[in-house]
Design an enzyme around this catalytic site. Structure first.
Site, PDB file in Angstrom:
ATOM      1  CE  LYS A 117     -62.290  62.048-120.983  1.00  9.51           C
ATOM      2  NZ  LYS A 117     -61.367  62.629-121.962  1.00  9.51           N
ATOM      3  CE  LYS A 202     -61.699  70.803-116.521  1.00 10.34           C
ATOM      4  NZ  LYS A 202     -62.065  70.951-117.758  1.00 10.34           N
ATOM      5  CE  LYS A 205     -75.094  68.658-119.753  1.00 13.42           C
ATOM      6  NZ  LYS A 205     -75.332  67.335-120.339  1.00 13.42           N
TER       7      LYS A 205
END
Ligand code: TRP
Length: 332
Positions: A117, A202, A205
């Site tokens: 991240k 994967k 969204k």
């Protein structure tokens, strides 16, 4: 030892809708555990959503209502299990703060999900302080309920490990046995643990490749029709490669006849259209009870469920906090 039977789990409210990957990888397990009689605490982690979405915080509340509807539609029974929003139980914030004092920085910097991240964000000037503490907050979420186990998708394994480490360290520092190690309940079934997206990447969204629990039958059919299949299978008689075909992967998950379907696909005696037609039928039948349940839940119903869920969660959370303060020698 009634607390031995408690289970805590959660998902972030980054999106308003859960997809079949969330369902197969985690939520379905929660429902099974509920049916086995565990005392379930099903949380929606809105503070965790803020670690990456602080600029769009206004949608997070709405997302919580929608995610809660997905939990209940998928079979979480609010009469048996507590469904609640993290920020409605302030004890999560207090325990997070206390653990932030006892957790070595090095442990957090090594967490693989943090490094990923952090790389996405680009630069410590933009990186929120809360992102580093993500696993500390998650540990507070878990240990507040002193659960027997935590059922999550496979991607959460690093967070579960650091959680038990933080609990063990707390016990050692304050000479207590308050936090017993909890079990990692990660689905073993390879197919369920890793449901691919419609394009075989994967399911996410951000790739726009999801089948959502709240999609209508028509939306699901349209998505399956456009799903990725064997690119070199142009005619029905061309050999398929089911391992690389999203439709075949879903058949493996949902169709009792998947082995013969795969064989015929390989042998060139079955076309992609037939696979898609059969999948649409099976998948829509599978999702029908979830959709019907969802249509019956109003916003008011779900607000009520969350209100009661938070009350139930608070009973356990506040009892743990009393023990934590006492172990540390803080004033009650
Ligand atoms: N990190 C989890 C996720 O991304 C969400 C989460 C927050 C969680 N707190 C938790 C999961 C506690 C299990 C237990 O989905």
């Amino acid at each position: 030892m009634e607390h031995n039977k408690r289970i805590l789990s959660g998902m972030r409210s980054t999106n308003p809708k859960l997809h079949i990957g969330n369902y197969e990888g985690a939520l379905r397990n929660w429902v099974d555990l509920q049916e086995q009689g565990y005392e379930m605490y099903c949380m929606i982690a809105d503070w965790h959503a803020l670690t990456t979405m602080f600029e769009d915080s206004s949608v997070i509340g709405r997302n919580c209502l929608e995610v809660a509807k997905d939990y209940v539609s998928a079979g979480i029974d609010p009469g048996k299990s507590a469904v609640f929003v993290q920020s409605n139980v302030k004890e999560h914030a207090e325990l997070h703060l206390l653990f932030s004092m006892t957790t070595p920085l090095g442990w957090l910097e090594r967490v693989p999900t943090y490094k990923e991240k952090q790389a996405d964000i680009g630069g410590t000037e933009r990186e929120p302080y809360g992102l580093l503490g993500y696993p500390v907050l998650q540990t507070a979420d878990i240990l507040l309920y002193r659960p027997y186990g935590v059922p999550v998708g496979r991607d959460q394994a690093p967070h579960l490990e650091i959680g038990n480490d933080i609990g063990t360290r707390f016990n050692r520092l304050f000479s207590t046995d308050l936090f017993q190690p909890y079990k990692y309940m990660i689905p073993e079934d390879e197919n369920r643990a890793k449901v691919p997206g419609l394009d075989m990447r994967k399911m996410s969204k951000s790739y726009d490749n999801c089948i959502y629990l709240s999609d209508s039958a028509d939306e699901t059919a349209a998505k399956v029709k456009s799903a990725f299949t064997t690119p070199t299978k142009i005619k029905l008689s061309d050999p398929g490669i089911p391992e690389g075909c999203a439709v075949c992967q879903y058949l493996k998950l949902y169709s009792p006849n998947w082995e013969s379907q795969w064989q015929e696909d390989r042998d060139g005696v079955r076309g992609c259209m037939q696979n898609k037609r059969e999948l649409i039928e099976i998948l829509n039948e599978y999702l029908r009870p979830i959709r019907e349940k969802r249509a019956s839940i109003s916003d008011d119903d779900i607000r009520d469920i969350l209100h009661h869920g938070a009350e139930r969660a608070r009973v356990v959370a506040s009892a743990t906090m009393e023990k934590v303060r006492s172990a540390m020698g803080l004033l009650p």
